[in-house]
Design an enzyme around this catalytic site. Structure first.
Site, PDB file in Angstrom:
ATOM      1  N   TYR A 163       3.486 -10.789  -3.603  1.00  0.00           N
ATOM      2  CA  TYR A 163       3.203 -10.425  -2.209  1.00  0.00           C
ATOM      3  C   TYR A 163       4.064 -11.337  -1.337  1.00  0.00           C
ATOM      4  O   TYR A 163       3.968 -12.561  -1.453  1.00  0.00           O
ATOM      5  CB  TYR A 163       1.724 -10.639  -1.891  1.00  0.00           C
ATOM      6  CG  TYR A 163       0.808  -9.722  -2.685  1.00  0.00           C
ATOM      7  CD1 TYR A 163       0.481  -8.463  -2.217  1.00  0.00           C
ATOM      8  CD2 TYR A 163       0.287 -10.122  -3.918  1.00  0.00           C
ATOM      9  CE1 TYR A 163      -0.353  -7.620  -2.933  1.00  0.00           C
ATOM     10  CE2 TYR A 163      -0.541  -9.279  -4.654  1.00  0.00           C
ATOM     11  CZ  TYR A 163      -0.863  -8.029  -4.150  1.00  0.00           C
ATOM     12  OH  TYR A 163      -1.688  -7.196  -4.867  1.00  0.00           O
ATOM     13  N   GLU A 215       1.789  -4.892  -8.951  1.00  0.00           N
ATOM     14  CA  GLU A 215       1.279  -5.236  -7.618  1.00  0.00           C
ATOM     15  C   GLU A 215       2.443  -5.811  -6.831  1.00  0.00           C
ATOM     16  O   GLU A 215       3.009  -6.846  -7.220  1.00  0.00           O
ATOM     17  CB  GLU A 215       0.146  -6.280  -7.687  1.00  0.00           C
ATOM     18  CG  GLU A 215      -1.163  -5.727  -8.171  1.00  0.00           C
ATOM     19  CD  GLU A 215      -2.308  -6.732  -8.109  1.00  0.00           C
ATOM     20  OE1 GLU A 215      -2.312  -7.580  -7.203  1.00  0.00           O
ATOM     21  OE2 GLU A 215      -3.176  -6.665  -8.995  1.00  0.00           O
ATOM     22  N   ASN A 273      -6.089  -8.271 -16.020  1.00  0.00           N
ATOM     23  CA  ASN A 273      -5.404  -8.494 -14.738  1.00  0.00           C
ATOM     24  C   ASN A 273      -5.236  -9.991 -14.479  1.00  0.00           C
ATOM     25  O   ASN A 273      -6.216 -10.743 -14.589  1.00  0.00           O
ATOM     26  CB  ASN A 273      -6.222  -7.897 -13.589  1.00  0.00           C
ATOM     27  CG  ASN A 273      -5.598  -8.186 -12.230  1.00  0.00           C
ATOM     28  OD1 ASN A 273      -4.547  -7.636 -11.911  1.00  0.00           O
ATOM     29  ND2 ASN A 273      -6.229  -9.053 -11.444  1.00  0.00           N
ATOM     30  N   GLU A 274      -4.032 -10.398 -14.169  1.00  0.00           N
ATOM     31  CA  GLU A 274      -3.731 -11.773 -13.725  1.00  0.00           C
ATOM     32  C   GLU A 274      -4.524 -12.819 -14.516  1.00  0.00           C
ATOM     33  O   GLU A 274      -5.185 -13.690 -13.925  1.00  0.00           O
ATOM     34  CB  GLU A 274      -3.995 -11.915 -12.213  1.00  0.00           C
ATOM     35  CG  GLU A 274      -3.064 -11.078 -11.377  1.00  0.00           C
ATOM     36  CD  GLU A 274      -3.102 -11.353  -9.878  1.00  0.00           C
ATOM     37  OE1 GLU A 274      -4.022 -12.057  -9.409  1.00  0.00           O
ATOM     38  OE2 GLU A 274      -2.207 -10.848  -9.173  1.00  0.00           O
ATOM     39  N   GLN A 282      -2.157  -2.296  -1.688  1.00  0.00           N
ATOM     40  CA  GLN A 282      -2.935  -1.233  -2.303  1.00  0.00           C
ATOM     41  C   GLN A 282      -2.672   0.059  -1.531  1.00  0.00           C
ATOM     42  O   GLN A 282      -1.772   0.072  -0.698  1.00  0.00           O
ATOM     43  CB  GLN A 282      -4.395  -1.632  -2.292  1.00  0.00           C
ATOM     44  CG  GLN A 282      -4.640  -2.930  -3.082  1.00  0.00           C
ATOM     45  CD  GLN A 282      -6.105  -3.295  -3.234  1.00  0.00           C
ATOM     46  OE1 GLN A 282      -7.005  -2.611  -2.818  1.00  0.00           O
ATOM     47  NE2 GLN A 282      -6.342  -4.466  -3.873  1.00  0.00           N
ATOM     48  N   GLU A 323      -8.128  -0.400  -5.778  1.00  0.00           N
ATOM     49  CA  GLU A 323      -9.052  -1.379  -6.343  1.00  0.00           C
ATOM     50  C   GLU A 323     -10.379  -1.297  -5.613  1.00  0.00           C
ATOM     51  O   GLU A 323     -10.432  -0.981  -4.413  1.00  0.00           O
ATOM     52  CB  GLU A 323      -8.469  -2.799  -6.183  1.00  0.00           C
ATOM     53  CG  GLU A 323      -9.438  -3.893  -6.653  1.00  0.00           C
ATOM     54  CD  GLU A 323      -8.822  -5.275  -6.796  1.00  0.00           C
ATOM     55  OE1 GLU A 323      -7.656  -5.453  -6.400  1.00  0.00           O
ATOM     56  OE2 GLU A 323      -9.516  -6.163  -7.314  1.00  0.00           O
ATOM     57  N   ASN A 348      -8.449  -8.131  -9.428  1.00  0.00           N
ATOM     58  CA  ASN A 348      -9.437  -9.138  -9.796  1.00  0.00           C
ATOM     59  C   ASN A 348     -10.795  -8.500 -10.085  1.00  0.00           C
ATOM     60  O   ASN A 348     -11.579  -9.023 -10.881  1.00  0.00           O
ATOM     61  CB  ASN A 348      -9.586 -10.158  -8.664  1.00  0.00           C
ATOM     62  CG  ASN A 348      -8.307 -10.958  -8.431  1.00  0.00           C
ATOM     63  OD1 ASN A 348      -7.419 -10.979  -9.282  1.00  0.00           O
ATOM     64  ND2 ASN A 348      -8.212 -11.618  -7.296  1.00  0.00           N
TER      65      ASN A 348
END
Ligand code: AHR
Length: 505
Positions: A244, A292, A172-173, A349, A27, A72
């Site tokens: 996460y 992720e 994304n999200e 990442q 990213e 993001n």
């Protein structure tokens, strides 16, 4: 000592190991792109500015697919800013990470880099501040042969052949209030369906991932997935999951057993997908893209969000411990266990930002502790994932999780050479475990490798000054039995056991 018994039967297969399970994520965040994979002028970089040491470690890690450019970041990104002559590219504010984005690295640089990394690209379109038209123009740029505005623009930028990118994320999200262009489930579900429809008109061969929840603790988890699937079920192939895992104060067992949360999250999303399938009376099955996942300990940006605007600031540069590596090994066990439904997974990442690889301008890139279980699993989880039946004589107590099974395990078998690989974790912090694996097969085995991470020095890290402090260590604490193998698993450890059929078949 804890005793655990497991049975493996080569006839009981979960699924072939999905090649895309060993993905990563690049990213435009912190120093992942700039000073991570790309650092023109660095002594370790080539003429394209690609860090050769990072590329080498990426290949060694066995990364099969890389998601790009966010995250993001993508929700405020204009892909057009990152193509064409570098001198004409605009410098922008990246609102997601409060950074200055010079756009000296963009789509064509990424596609050149990914070819060198020998991995598959997974591109995300911006469905935050942009929509259907920009997703279609980006796809036309990447995948359409020639003779249209955007395909000819690509050719004018020096890339004659279309890239034929297969895997695409629809935003994304989008469930997250922090996301630029955050949407309700109905708004996003409609937009995802319409974007997918239009993109497939450009290239029917693409595979599409819709956004699921940003994590299982989102207040909308479950309801979000249901609504998005009600709108977009027929248009998409995968639903995403992000997670996460963090240390839990006063509960080391709870942290070591983070894979139990991953198991539950996956089970919940599978149930939701199948619930919507039943309502729609469709035979089509949605697969999952866990695009992720990682462990993390540092905050991304200070809470007051007032730091100076900077290019490539140091963000979320977690220094991982041996304990973190044990957790990562267990998360990979969970992903493999669910390989009948999880078809794509990207550790987030790749470099510097919550990453297995670290790069500094004045040093060769090095492997963080979490690099090792990933690399070994990617290399040796081959063939089919086997269903594991496990029983242990005890459970261990975790203040936050209650009773936790002490040992977790998965196994793969490669029918071509008859080899079997066992991946196991002992989540007890005090007791070793004796793992007794019965293998339903006439052949006997030889042990090719027994590697262990953890067990002692759990807070050790691979710092720049001591980059090989934590590596997998060989073990001889195993014994072949007439019905399989036994192995000792030290407390708080990850183990890989590679067994070969005697005739190498
Ligand atoms: O990987 C870091 C960030 O975590 C990503 O940009 C975002 O998608 C997630 O919240």
């Amino acid at each position: 000592m804890i005793t655990c018994k497991a049975t493996l039967d080569p006839a009981f297969i979960v699924a072939p190991v999905p090649p895309r399970l060993f993905g990563s994520f690049v990213e435009h965040m912190g120093r992942c792109v700039y000073q991570g994979i790309f650092e023109p002028g660095n002594e370790n970089a080539d003429g394209d500015g690609f860090r050769l040491d990072v590329l080498e470690l990426t290949r060694e890690m066995g990364v099969s697919v890389v998601r790009y450019p966010g995250g993001n970041f993508v929700s405020g990104y204009s892909w057009e800013d990152g193509v064409g002559p570098v001198s004409a590219r605009p410098t922008r504010l990246d609102l997601a990470w409060r950074s200055i984005e010079p756009n000296t690295f963009g789509l064509n640089e990424f596609m050149r880099w990914i070819a060198r990394a020998q991995a598959e690209p997974m591109l995300a379109v911006n469905l935050g501040t942009r929509g259907v038209a920009e997703a279609v123009s980006l796809l036309e740029y990447t995948n359409f042969p020639s003779g249209t505005q955007y395909s000819d623009l690509r050719i004018s930028h020096g890339q004659r052949e279309p890239y034929s990118v297969k895997l695409w994320c629809l935003g994304n999200e989008m469930d997250g209030p922090w996301q630029l262009g955050h949407k309700s489930a109905d708004e996003y579900g409609r937009l995802a369906a319409e974007t997918a429809k239009a993109m497939r008109l450009v290239d029917p061969s693409i595979e599409l991932v819709a956004c699921g929840s940003s994590h299982a603790g989102m207040p909308t988890f479950g309801a979000w997935e249901t609504a998005v699937l009600e709108h977009a079920y027929e248009q998409i192939d995968f639903l995403s999951l992000h997670a996460y895992y963090k240390k839990i104060d006063g509960d080391p067992v709870g942290y070591l057993a983070s894979a139990d949360s991953m198991d539950n999250f996956i089970a919940g999303v599978v149930a939701t997908c199948d619930h919507v399938a039943a309502m729609k009376r469709t035979k089509k099955q949605i697969k999952l893209s866990f695009d992720e996942w990682n462990v993390e300990h540092l905050p991304y940006i200070p809470e007051e969000n007032q730091q100076a605007w900077e290019h490539a600031p140091r963000v979320a540069e977690d220094e991982y411990t041996a304990e973190d590596a044990v957790v990562i090994g267990n998360l990979l066990i969970s992903l493999l266990r669910h390989s009948d439904r999880v078809a794509v997974a990207c550790q987030a990442q790749l470099v510097n930002v919550i990453a297995p690889i670290r790069a500094e301008s004045d040093a060769k890139a090095w492997r963080q502790t979490i690099f090792h279980p990933f690399a070994l699993t990617a290399r040796y989880a081959r063939g089919d994932v086997l269903r594991v039946e496990m029983h242990s004589d005890t459970t261990i107590d975790s203040p936050s999780r209650g009773d936790v099974k002490p040992v977790d395990m998965v196994a793969t078998r490669d029918v071509n050479d008859g080899s079997t690989t066992i991946f196991a974790v002992n989540r007890s912090v005090s007791d070793a475990a004796l793992l007794d694996v019965r293998i339903v097969q006439d052949d006997t085995y030889t042990i090719v490798e027994h590697a262990v991470i953890g067990g002692a020095h759990l807070s050790a890290v691979n710092a720049q000054s001591d980059p090989a402090r934590v590596t997998p260590l060989p073990s001889t604490a195993h014994e072949l039995t007439d019905r399989g193998i036994t192995a000792q698993l030290p407390p708080a450890s990850w183990t890989m056991l590679r067994l070969a059929a005697p005739d190498g078949r």
